[in-house]
Design an enzyme around this catalytic site. Sequence first.
Site, mmCIF file in Angstrom:
data_model
loop_
_atom_site.group_PDB
_atom_site.id
_atom_site.type_symbol
_atom_site.label_atom_id
_atom_site.label_comp_id
_atom_site.label_asym_id
_atom_site.label_seq_id
_atom_site.Cartn_x
_atom_site.Cartn_y
_atom_site.Cartn_z
ATOM 1 N N LYS A 1 144.650 33.835 -38.051
ATOM 2 C CA LYS A 1 145.934 33.783 -38.167
ATOM 3 C C LYS A 1 146.427 32.385 -39.046
ATOM 4 O O LYS A 1 147.607 32.206 -39.031
ATOM 5 C CB LYS A 1 146.658 33.777 -36.809
ATOM 6 C CG LYS A 1 146.434 35.058 -36.281
ATOM 7 C CD LYS A 1 147.095 35.216 -34.795
ATOM 8 C CE LYS A 1 146.805 36.383 -34.049
ATOM 9 N NZ LYS A 1 146.892 37.765 -34.783
ATOM 10 N N HIS B 1 151.278 38.475 -24.809
ATOM 11 C CA HIS B 1 150.344 39.439 -25.587
ATOM 12 C C HIS B 1 149.318 39.882 -24.579
ATOM 13 O O HIS B 1 149.055 39.199 -23.540
ATOM 14 C CB HIS B 1 149.588 38.605 -26.581
ATOM 15 C CG HIS B 1 148.583 39.340 -27.515
ATOM 16 N ND1 HIS B 1 147.480 39.969 -27.076
ATOM 17 C CD2 HIS B 1 148.931 39.982 -28.748
ATOM 18 C CE1 HIS B 1 146.842 40.439 -28.174
ATOM 19 N NE2 HIS B 1 147.916 40.638 -29.279
ATOM 20 N N GLN C 1 150.044 32.249 -32.083
ATOM 21 C CA GLN C 1 150.986 32.295 -33.058
ATOM 22 C C GLN C 1 151.743 30.770 -33.271
ATOM 23 O O GLN C 1 152.307 30.805 -34.352
ATOM 24 C CB GLN C 1 152.269 33.226 -32.597
ATOM 25 C CG GLN C 1 151.760 34.568 -32.196
ATOM 26 C CD GLN C 1 151.492 35.224 -33.650
ATOM 27 O OE1 GLN C 1 151.598 34.755 -34.793
ATOM 28 N NE2 GLN C 1 150.629 36.616 -33.646
ATOM 29 N N CYS D 1 150.697 44.923 -28.919
ATOM 30 C CA CYS D 1 149.609 44.476 -27.927
ATOM 31 C C CYS D 1 150.490 43.947 -26.890
ATOM 32 O O CYS D 1 150.295 42.715 -26.353
ATOM 33 C CB CYS D 1 148.564 43.507 -28.346
ATOM 34 S SG CYS D 1 147.573 44.508 -29.503
ATOM 35 N N ASP E 1 148.534 29.787 -24.866
ATOM 36 C CA ASP E 1 148.490 30.602 -25.835
ATOM 37 C C ASP E 1 148.868 30.239 -27.229
ATOM 38 O O ASP E 1 150.122 30.502 -27.403
ATOM 39 C CB ASP E 1 148.614 32.171 -25.270
ATOM 40 C CG ASP E 1 148.580 33.187 -26.530
ATOM 41 O OD1 ASP E 1 147.926 32.802 -27.553
ATOM 42 O OD2 ASP E 1 148.476 34.649 -26.475
HETATM 43 N N1 C6P Z 1 148.118 39.333 -32.155
HETATM 44 C C1 C6P Z 1 149.590 40.661 -33.894
HETATM 45 O O1 C6P Z 1 149.693 41.435 -34.782
HETATM 46 P P1 C6P Z 1 142.975 37.550 -31.311
HETATM 47 O O2 C6P Z 1 143.101 39.065 -31.776
HETATM 48 O O3 C6P Z 1 142.291 37.222 -30.397
HETATM 49 O O4 C6P Z 1 142.733 36.920 -32.710
HETATM 50 O O5 C6P Z 1 144.430 37.136 -30.972
HETATM 51 C C2 C6P Z 1 145.096 37.727 -29.824
HETATM 52 C C3 C6P Z 1 146.318 37.196 -29.645
HETATM 53 C C4 C6P Z 1 146.778 36.445 -28.632
HETATM 54 N N2 C6P Z 1 148.134 36.102 -28.291
HETATM 55 C C5 C6P Z 1 149.123 36.268 -29.179
HETATM 56 C C6 C6P Z 1 150.545 35.700 -29.038
HETATM 57 C C7 C6P Z 1 148.727 36.957 -30.387
HETATM 58 O O6 C6P Z 1 149.797 37.341 -31.196
HETATM 59 C C8 C6P Z 1 147.613 37.403 -30.610
HETATM 60 C C9 C6P Z 1 147.363 38.380 -31.740
HETATM 61 C C10 C6P Z 1 148.126 39.887 -33.410
HETATM 62 O O7 C6P Z 1 150.794 40.200 -33.257
HETATM 63 C C11 C6P Z 1 146.972 41.232 -33.073
HETATM 64 S S1 C6P Z 1 147.638 42.149 -31.944
#
Ligand code: C6P
Length: 416
Positions: free
Chosen positions: A226, A123, A203, A366, A200
């Site tokens: 999430k 991401h 997910q 993203c 990371d």
């Molecule tokens: N993915 C998706 O719809 P934040 O925005 O900081 O809470 O998470 C960022 C992020 C980082 N790593 C992974 C693997 C992610 O999936 C995400 C967030 C969302 O897939 C929003 S783009």
Amino acid sequence: MYDIEQIRRDFPILDRQVHGVPLVYLDNAATTQKPRSVIDALVHYYEHYNANIHRGLHTLAEEATAAYEATRLKAGRFINAEFPAEETIFTRNTTESINLVSNAWGRKFLKPGDEIVFTAMEHHSNLVPWQMIAQATGATLRYIEIDDEGKLIWDDVLAKIGAKTKIVAITQMSNVLGTINPIKAIAAIAHRYGAVVLVDGAQSVPHMPVDVRDLDCDFLAFSSHKMLGPTGVGVLYGKRDLLNAMDPFLGGGEMIMKVSYESSTYAALPNKFEAGTPNIADVIAFGAAIDYLEDIGMSAVREHEMAITQYAIDALSAVEGVTVYGPKDAHDKGGAVTFNYGEVHPHDLSQVLDQQGIAIRAGHHCAQPLMRRLGCVATARASFYIYNRNDEVDALVDGLGAADRIFGRVTTTARA
Ligand code: C6P
């Protein structure tokens, strides 16, 4: 027994209608819905003990501090941190947690010639911060390739991690492909070369049991929103010695020990990394989200999601013109199923589905470099959580039929 109807009753939003039909919420990888207990925890805080934490000596401040710190312990224990009170840092989200490490660890420990290794499926949140810090320090970026099924190529793992590697920054579960990466094995290789490992977990932590001591990762980043909790709260887990060795990320109140006009000394963990008034209400409500998930049990969450994910992969793959990306066996992936439908643009598809009350995500998710690797500019993605049922997958498949009728017969040339 996994009582999905009982679970659904705990989520007020699942009662709503969209365009006159019941909501089918399949955008959980973007953010999940919130159970009543999380919403109540927020309201209860504001109605009964709203106060700033750590600095007040009155009853409200003490109650708020205790509730905030209780969530820190819950979050740390949820991922089996050895020292949850010190190793659990609250941030705004996964993105900020990764930026904290790239800045506070990277600026201190990276130098020209050092290598930062990530993967082709990251991401932007686990990509751009490393690009920025590579520019600032002269370190070099390398990434591990994926195969056509969306799994890491093991020979490339071995080729890219080596004596120059200083950090391996890797997602545990891809938000596009759903792929679950073998973090424990990769961490063992990285540690052999003295490199640190940042995971990371945006997910993975919401969807499966994650144990930082078993994985032996050095850092783990994830987001409350999430996993049933409010937005505006992230977690950075870090091994205590590493966090102690790092400089602060942001300066200000709360993170200091002694301040003069010329210089300052810094607070001990975790306060060193939590400058300013934090997101008190949302952290406290995040505690209710962790309680809710623990009541179900993360193994049960994972079992439920594997079943519905396999159902969705099979159902979507059976539709003429659909291309499903990523592993096809739900044992290898989390509950995000990414696909394209012939030549229908994912944005159009999402709008047609929305007319039927179905919420999916469409776009590059993203992960623009990954989209290019997959050979497309955008995809549609259905992603599941604890409250999703197979009949919602059926609704999605029926919805594709509506898109077919509106946009004309989809071509089958894109079928994988
Ligand atoms: N993915 C998706 O719809 P934040 O925005 O900081 O809470 O998470 C960022 C992020 C980082 N790593 C992974 C693997 C992610 O999936 C995400 C967030 C969302 O897939 C929003 S783009």
